[in-house]
Design a protein around this motif. Structure first.
Motif, mmCIF file in Angstrom:
data_model
loop_
_atom_site.group_PDB
_atom_site.id
_atom_site.type_symbol
_atom_site.label_atom_id
_atom_site.label_comp_id
_atom_site.label_asym_id
_atom_site.label_seq_id
_atom_site.Cartn_x
_atom_site.Cartn_y
_atom_site.Cartn_z
ATOM 1 N N PHE A 1 -11.233 -11.325 5.599
ATOM 2 C CA PHE A 1 -9.887 -11.158 5.045
ATOM 3 C C PHE A 1 -9.939 -10.417 3.716
ATOM 4 C CE2 PHE A 1 -8.930 -14.245 8.191
ATOM 5 C CZ PHE A 1 -7.618 -13.981 8.524
ATOM 6 N N ILE A 2 -10.873 -10.835 2.838
ATOM 7 C CA ILE A 2 -10.884 -10.288 1.488
ATOM 8 C C ILE A 2 -11.277 -8.828 1.505
ATOM 9 C CG2 ILE A 2 -12.124 -10.399 -0.703
ATOM 10 C CD1 ILE A 2 -12.209 -13.404 -0.362
ATOM 11 N N LYS A 3 -12.267 -8.496 2.301
ATOM 12 C CA LYS A 3 -12.780 -7.129 2.221
ATOM 13 C C LYS A 3 -12.079 -6.195 3.190
ATOM 14 C CE LYS A 3 -15.899 -4.325 0.478
ATOM 15 N NZ LYS A 3 -17.245 -3.955 0.258
ATOM 16 N N PHE A 4 -11.440 -6.726 4.229
ATOM 17 C CA PHE A 4 -10.825 -5.793 5.167
ATOM 18 C C PHE A 4 -9.332 -6.030 5.363
ATOM 19 C CE2 PHE A 4 -9.718 -4.657 9.604
ATOM 20 C CZ PHE A 4 -9.689 -3.298 9.393
ATOM 21 N N ILE A 5 -8.944 -7.193 5.867
ATOM 22 C CA ILE A 5 -7.572 -7.328 6.360
ATOM 23 C C ILE A 5 -6.566 -7.176 5.222
ATOM 24 C CG2 ILE A 5 -5.957 -8.935 7.433
ATOM 25 C CD1 ILE A 5 -8.267 -9.894 9.155
ATOM 26 N N ILE A 6 -6.824 -7.833 4.076
ATOM 27 C CA ILE A 6 -5.835 -7.765 2.999
ATOM 28 C C ILE A 6 -5.767 -6.367 2.390
ATOM 29 C CG2 ILE A 6 -5.268 -8.678 0.723
ATOM 30 C CD1 ILE A 6 -6.260 -11.400 1.806
ATOM 31 N N PRO A 7 -6.913 -5.731 1.994
ATOM 32 C CA PRO A 7 -6.777 -4.361 1.471
ATOM 33 C C PRO A 7 -6.255 -3.374 2.500
ATOM 34 C CG PRO A 7 -9.090 -5.004 1.567
ATOM 35 C CD PRO A 7 -8.282 -6.223 1.815
ATOM 36 N N PHE A 8 -6.569 -3.602 3.774
ATOM 37 C CA PHE A 8 -6.041 -2.729 4.820
ATOM 38 C C PHE A 8 -4.519 -2.814 4.838
ATOM 39 C CE2 PHE A 8 -4.932 -1.716 9.220
ATOM 40 C CZ PHE A 8 -5.720 -0.616 9.462
ATOM 41 N N GLY A 9 -4.017 -4.054 4.791
ATOM 42 C CA GLY A 9 -2.568 -4.227 4.749
ATOM 43 C C GLY A 9 -1.960 -3.666 3.474
ATOM 44 N N LEU A 10 -2.693 -3.805 2.353
ATOM 45 C CA LEU A 10 -2.171 -3.315 1.071
ATOM 46 C C LEU A 10 -2.044 -1.799 1.062
ATOM 47 C CD1 LEU A 10 -4.044 -5.280 -1.739
ATOM 48 C CD2 LEU A 10 -1.597 -5.141 -1.405
ATOM 49 N N LEU A 11 -2.948 -1.129 1.761
ATOM 50 C CA LEU A 11 -3.036 0.323 1.609
ATOM 51 C C LEU A 11 -2.532 1.103 2.810
ATOM 52 C CD1 LEU A 11 -6.504 0.596 -0.107
ATOM 53 C CD2 LEU A 11 -4.357 1.362 -1.057
ATOM 54 N N ILE A 12 -2.162 0.424 3.902
ATOM 55 C CA ILE A 12 -1.866 1.193 5.115
ATOM 56 C C ILE A 12 -0.596 2.016 4.954
ATOM 57 C CG2 ILE A 12 -0.573 -0.650 6.265
ATOM 58 C CD1 ILE A 12 -1.959 0.271 8.861
ATOM 59 N N ASN A 13 0.336 1.499 4.152
ATOM 60 C CA ASN A 13 1.616 2.169 4.026
ATOM 61 C C ASN A 13 1.498 3.398 3.140
ATOM 62 O OD1 ASN A 13 4.297 2.748 3.512
ATOM 63 N ND2 ASN A 13 4.840 0.592 3.751
ATOM 64 N N ARG A 14 2.233 4.438 3.444
ATOM 65 C CA ARG A 14 2.209 5.644 2.618
ATOM 66 C C ARG A 14 2.711 5.357 1.203
ATOM 67 N NH1 ARG A 14 4.469 11.560 3.626
ATOM 68 N NH2 ARG A 14 5.414 11.928 1.621
ATOM 69 N N ASN A 15 3.789 4.537 1.112
ATOM 70 C CA ASN A 15 4.343 4.261 -0.218
ATOM 71 C C ASN A 15 3.344 3.557 -1.105
ATOM 72 O OD1 ASN A 15 6.703 5.407 0.452
ATOM 73 N ND2 ASN A 15 7.629 3.488 1.172
ATOM 74 N N SER A 16 2.508 2.687 -0.488
ATOM 75 C CA SER A 16 1.572 1.929 -1.327
ATOM 76 C C SER A 16 0.493 2.832 -1.876
ATOM 77 C CB SER A 16 0.961 0.795 -0.526
ATOM 78 O OG SER A 16 0.249 1.324 0.547
ATOM 79 N N LYS A 17 0.241 3.987 -1.242
ATOM 80 C CA LYS A 17 -0.775 4.886 -1.765
ATOM 81 C C LYS A 17 -0.226 5.748 -2.894
ATOM 82 C CE LYS A 17 -3.195 5.287 2.617
ATOM 83 N NZ LYS A 17 -2.249 5.543 3.692
ATOM 84 N N ILE A 18 1.104 5.857 -3.025
ATOM 85 C CA ILE A 18 1.635 6.682 -4.115
ATOM 86 C C ILE A 18 2.263 5.836 -5.205
ATOM 87 C CG2 ILE A 18 1.958 8.697 -2.652
ATOM 88 C CD1 ILE A 18 4.810 8.061 -2.373
ATOM 89 N N ASN A 19 2.387 4.539 -4.964
ATOM 90 C CA ASN A 19 2.979 3.671 -5.978
ATOM 91 C C ASN A 19 1.875 3.174 -6.910
ATOM 92 O OD1 ASN A 19 4.042 1.570 -7.402
ATOM 93 N ND2 ASN A 19 5.099 0.649 -5.664
ATOM 94 N N PRO A 20 1.929 3.550 -8.224
ATOM 95 C CA PRO A 20 0.815 3.205 -9.122
ATOM 96 C C PRO A 20 0.542 1.711 -9.191
ATOM 97 C CG PRO A 20 2.453 4.538 -10.262
ATOM 98 C CD PRO A 20 2.977 4.304 -8.889
#
Lengths: 413, 404
Positions: free
Chosen positions: B300-319
Motif C-alpha cells: 500500500f505504502i509504496k504502490f497503491i497509495i502513491p499510484f492513486g495520488l499520482l494517476i490523475n492528470r490534475n494531481s501531476k500539475i497541482n503543486p
C-alpha cells in the motif's frame, strides 16, 4: 448534386503560425473549429482551449470491469467448476493470475475504447466526412497546417473569417463543400451489393483456407508435416471399407470373457445380492492390512477422513463422506462394502477402475479394523482436531499403532 | 518578456533561510539520537545506519543518474531544475560516513553478515571468492571513488558554463555521461547486492539490483520534485516554469512507482511460483507473523497509495498534491529499505534466542530525522554562491519554452 458549405479553411506553413491561429480563433469565441496537422504539434491543447480528455476514466473503467470479470472467471474455472491442484499451489493461486489480469485489462480497455470510438463517434458503418477527398485534407496530411471553422458555428460570418485568416498570414483560404446526401447516407445492411460482397469475401476466405490446409500443405516442399506416402495402407483413424461396422478392429463377441478374469456382474443397485454372493478371499494379515491402509489413505481418506470418521479434508468442496464406524456400516458384511467401493454409493463415485480387486478387499479388511477400534481412534482424533487440512503424517502413524488394538498407547501423545 | 530576456536578466537568489534553520535542528536532534542509539544497542544502530547509507546513496546516485540521463538523451524540460539535482549529488559526500559502522562490523568480525564467518558452510566457502572482507571494502571504495570523479568533472563543467556560456561543456558532459551510465548500472547493483542482499548470503535474486534501482530513482525524483516545486512556488528559480514541467516530474514519479511494483512483483511471483527452498526462505520471514503485515503495508505504502495520488492528470500539475506525493514517496523508500533489511535482522536475533524489540524503533526514526537534517543542510550549503538555475546552458531556453 446538393452542395452545402461545410467550413472555411486556411492553410499555414509553419507550426508556430498554426498555434497563433488556433489561439486567435479560440479567443475570438468560435466553438466549432478544428485544426489538422501532419503531426501532433506541442502546445495545441491550450491554444485550442481544449479541456483535458476524460477518455482515461472511460478506458480504466472498461479495463477494470473486464479484469474483475476475468478474475471471477478464473476463480470459477480453477475452484468451482474443475478444481485442480497444480504444482502444490492453492487452487486460486492469485500471484500467477496478476500478469494475465493486467493484460486482460490493457487489451479490453484498448480494444473496446477504439471500437466504441469507431461506432459511437465515427458513426460506423457510415464512413464519410466532409473534408474527405478535398484539397485541404491532402495538404494537411502532407506538409501544411490547416485550421477550419465550421459553417454551423453560431458566430460564422464569411467575410469576418476571411479577413481574420488573411490577417493571420494564411496563403490559402478555401471553402469546403459537401454533399448532404452522401454525408448523412444511411447504409442499408440488406443492400444486394453488400450481401454479394459478403458472400464473395466468405468464398475467397474459405477457398484460401481449404487450399492452404488441404492442398498446399500436401505439396512439395510444404509436406514436412504430412504423412509419408506408404502405398495402400489403412490409416488407424480411417474407416475400413471391408468391414461391416467400418472398423478395422472388431468388437469381441458379446459375453466374451478375458482369460483369467471374472467380470463383476452385479449392477450398481444390486447391493444385497452382491453381499450374499461375495466372500472375502483374503485374510486380514499384516501385509494385507498394510496394503489396505495405504490404499484407504490414498483413495478414501479425502472424504471419509484419515480415521474413517467422516472428517473430510475437502472443506466443503465435495460433501463429506459418512462416518464408517456407524452401526449401519458395521452391520454390512464384507461383500456389501466391497460392492460399494466397486460401484459407488449414493454420491460416492465408483472406484472399480482405479483400485484393483485385491486392494478393494484389503480396504474392506482395513475398514473392519477401524470399526473395531472406534474408541481409540476417537480419542486421538479429538486431540488432533485443529490440524491443517492436509492432515499430518504423525496422525496416521499413530492410528497405525492403534490399529493393532494397543489401546493404551495413544495417551502418550 | 521573452525567454531570452528572462535568462539574460536572471539574478541569483538565496535558498530560503528556513531550510537551513530546520536542517540544523533536524541534524542536531538526529545526530544526538543516533549517537545515543549506538550506546543503547550498537548492533541495531549499525543496521539503522545501513538504512541511512542506502538511502543517501539512493538520493545521490539517483541524482547523478538523472543528470547523465538528461545529457545523453538531450532532454530539455529538466534543464531548469538541473542545479537542484547537482546539489543533491553532494549527499554522496555524506553517505560514506554512514557506511563506517557497517564496514567496522565486517572488519572486526561482527555478526551482521554471516559470510564473515563461513565456518564449515560449503555455500559460503564457495562464495568467499567474492564475499570477503578485503574485496568488499575495495569494491565499495572504488565504486564511490569512480562516481566521485564523474560527479566532480560533470558538475564543474556545468558550473563553468554559467560564466562563459560555452557549448563545449555540454558536449564534454554528454561524452562523460555514457561511461557514467555503465558505471552507475554496475555500481548500484553491486552496492545493493553487497550491502543488503549479502545480509542473507545464502539467498540470491538476480533482479535485486534493479529492485533497488527502481526505489532509488523514485526517491531521488521525489526529492528533486519536492525542492523544485517548493523553490519555484517561492519564485526562487526562474520565470517560465509551467505546469508542463510539473507534469513531467509527476509523470516520472508515477512511472517509477509503477516500475518498482513491476520489479517487486516479478521478483516475488517467480520465487513464489518456483517454490524452491533456497529462494523462498527470504520471503518466508517477511510473510509470516507481524512482518506479514509489514509486507502488506509495503504494497500500500509504496504502490497503491502513491499510484492513486499520482494517476490523475490534475494531481501531476497541482503543486500541493505533487509535494504530498513527493513526501510520501521519500518516506516510502525509507520504509522499503527498512523492509529489506530488518526482517533479516529480526530473524538473526531469533536464531540467537533474542526477540526483536519493537520499542527500539526510535533508533530508525532518529536515522530518518538525521537524514532529513542532512538533506536540508547539504542542499542549503551547496546552494551558496551558485546560481539556482544553469543560466549558461544552451538548452535552457528550449527548456523554459517546453510544452507537452
Amino acid at each position: 448534386m446538393n452542395k452545402k458549405l461545410y467550413a472555411l479553411t486556411a492553410i499555414f506553413s509553419e507550426p508556430n503560425d498554426i498555434i497563433r491561429a488556433a489561439e486567435k480563433v479560440s479567443s475570438s469565441g468560435y466553438k466549432n473549429f478544428d485544426v489538422n496537422t501532419p503531426y501532433p504539434v506541442h502546445g495545441m491543447d491550450p491554444a485550442m482551449k481544449l479541456k483535458p480528455s476524460k477518455l482515461g476514466y472511460f478506458t480504466i473503467t472498461i479495463g477494470l470491469f473486464f479484469a474483475s470479470l476475468f478474475t471471477y472467471f478464473i476463480y470459477w474455472v480453477q475452484t468451482l467448476d474443475y478444481g485442480q491442484v497444480i504444482g502444490g499451489k492453492p487452487m486460486f493461486a492469485w500471484p500467477t493470475y496478476v500478469p494475465i489480469l493486467f493484460e486482460v485489462a490493457i487489451l479490453t480497455g484498448a480494444v473496446l475504447t477504439v471500437k466504441i470510438m469507431i461506432g459511437f463517434f465515427f458513426k460506423f458503418p457510415n464512413n464519410s466526412h466532409p473534408i474527405h477527398d478535398s484539397e485541404y485534407a491532402k495538404i494537411t496530411s502532407s506538409d501544411g497546417f490547416g485550421i477550419l471553422i465550421e459553417s454551423d458555428d453560431p458566430k460564422f460570418d464569411e467575410d469576418e473569417i476571411n479577413s481574420m485568416f488573411a490577417e493571420l498570414g494564411s496563403k490559402k483560404i478555401n471553402k469546403i463543400y459537401f454533399d448532404e446526401s452522401e454525408i448523412n447516407h444511411k447504409n442499408n445492411p440488406f443492400d444486394y451489393r453488400f450481401i454479394i460482397g459478403l458472400f464473395i469475401i466468405a468464398g475467397i476466405t474459405s477457398a484460401t483456407v481449404y487450399f492452404n490446409m488441404n492442398v498446399l500443405m500436401y505439396m512439395t516442399p510444404f509436406n514436412w508435416m504430412a504423412e509419408q506416402e506408404r502405398g495402400d495402407v489403412f490409416e488407424s483413424s480411417d474407416y475400413a471399407s471391408f468391414s461391416k461396422l467400418g472398423m478395422t478392429m472388431r468388437e469381441p463377441v458379446e459375453g466374451t470373457v478375458a482369460r483369467g478374469f471374472m467380470p463383476y456382474t452385479f449392477g450398481k443397485f444390486e447391493k444385497e445380492e452382491a453381499g450374499k454372493a461375495l466372500v472375502n478371499p483374503y485374510a486380514a494379515d499384516s501385509t494385507n492390512l498394510e496394503l489396505g491402509k495405504r490404499k484407504f489413505l490414498t483413495y478414501c481418506s479425502s472424504c471419509h477422513g484419515d480415521n474413517g470418521l467422516g472428517k473430510s479434508r475437502l472443506k466443503g468442496l465435495y460433501p463429506p463422506g459418512p462416518d464408517l464406524t456407524m452401526d449401519l456400516y458395521k452391520g454390512y458384511n464384507d461383500g456389501i462394502l466391497y460392492h460399494i467401493i466397486t460401484k459407488g454409493g449414493a454420491i460416492m463415485p465408483a472406484h472399480e477402475s482405479q483400485i484393483t480387486r485385491k486392494e478393494r478387499w484389503a480396504i474392506v479388511n482395513y475398514i473392519r479394523i477401524i470399526q473395531n477400534n472406534i474408541t481409540a481412534v476417537e480419542e486421538e482424533d479429538t486431540d488432533t482436531e485443529d490440524d491443517d487440512m492436509w492432515g499430518d503424517d504423525e496422525d496416521s502413524e499413530d492410528s497405525d499403532d492403534d490399529m493393532w488394538g494397543d489401546e493404551g498407547d495413544e495417551e502418550d501423545e | 518578456m521573452n525567454t531570452k530576456e528572462i535568462i539574460s536578466n536572471y539574478t541569483r537568489k538565496e535558498f530560503p533561510e528556513s531550510i537551513g534553520k530546520y536542517g540544523n535542528i533536524f541534524l542536531i536532534i538526529g545526530a544526538l539520537l543516533s549517537i545515543l542509539a549506538f550506546f543503547v544497542d550498537s548492533e541495531r544502530a549499525t543496521y539503522s545506519s545501513l538504512i541511512g547509507f542506502m538511502f543517501l546513496i539512493s538520493i545521490g546516485m539517483g541524482a547523478m543518474f538523472f543528470i547523465a540521463l538528461e545529457y545523453i538523451t538531450g532532454v530539455v524540460w529538466s534543464v531548469p531544475f538541473r542545479r537542484i539535482t547537482e546539489f543533491m549529488t553532494n549527499l554522496l559526500w555524506i553517505a560514506p560516513i554512514f557506511a563506517i559502522p557497517t564496514l567496522l562490523n565486517i572488519l572486526y568480525g561482527g555478526h551482521m553478515y554471516h559470510w564473515v564467518h563461513p565456518g564449515e558452510d560449503v555455500i559460503l566457502l564457495a562464495k568467499s571468492a567474492y564475499l570477503n572482507e578485503a574485496w568488499f571494502v575495495v569494491r565499495t571504495a572504488s565504486i564511490l571513488i569512480i562516481v566521485f570523479i564523474f560527479k566532480l568533472y560533470m558538475i564543474s563543467n556545468s558550473r563553468k558554463q554559467d560564466t562563459d556560456k560555452d557549448q563545449k561543456y555540454t558536449k564534454r558532459n554528454i561524452i562523460a555521461s555514457a561511461p557514467f551510465l555503465a558505471v552507475f548500472a554496475f555500481g548500484i547493483s553491486i552496492i545493493a547486492i553487497d550491502f543488503m542482499m549479502s545480509l542473507e548470503p545464502h539467498w540470491f535474486s538476480t533482479i535485486y539490483g534493479v529492485y533497488y534501482f527502481a526505489g532509488t530513482f523514485t526517491a531521488s525524483i521525489a526529492v528533486l520534485t519536492l525542492f523544485s516545486v517548493t523553490l519555484n512556488e517561492k519564485g526562487l528559480l526562474i520565470d517560465g516554469i509551467t505546469t508542463d514541467h510539473y507534469y513531467s516530474l509527476g509523470g516520472f514519479m508515477f512511472a517509477f512507482t509503477t516500475f518498482w511494483m513491476y520489479i517487486a512483483f516479478s521478483q516475488f511471483m517467480l520465487i513464489w511460483y518456483a517454490n524452491m527452498p533456497e529462494e523462498t526462505f527470504w520471503f518466508i520471514p517477511r510473510l509470516e507473523g507481524a512482518w506479514g503485515f509489514a509486507t502488506l503495508s509495503l504494497l500500500f505504502i509504496k504502490f497503491i497509495i502513491p499510484f492513486g495520488l499520482l494517476i490523475n492528470r490534475n494531481s501531476k500539475i497541482n503543486p500541493k498534491r505533487l509535494k504530498l506525493a513527493s513526501y510520501w514517496l521519500i518516506a516510502a523508500h525509507f520504509y522499503d529499505l527498512y523492509w529489506l533489511i530488518y526482517p533479516t535482522y529480526s530473524k538473526q536475533l531469533s536464531e540467537h534466542g533474542n526477540n526483536f524489540s519493537i520499542f527500539n524503533f526510535w533508533m530508525e526514526i532518529s536515522i530518518a530525522v538525521l537524514i532529513i537534517g542532512i538533506i536540508l543542510t547539504v542542499m542549503k550549503s551547496s546552494a551558496k554562491n551558485v546560481n539556482l538555475v544553469p543560466v549558461g546552458d544552451p538548452k535552457l531556453e528550449r527548456g523554459l519554452n517546453f510544452h507537452i
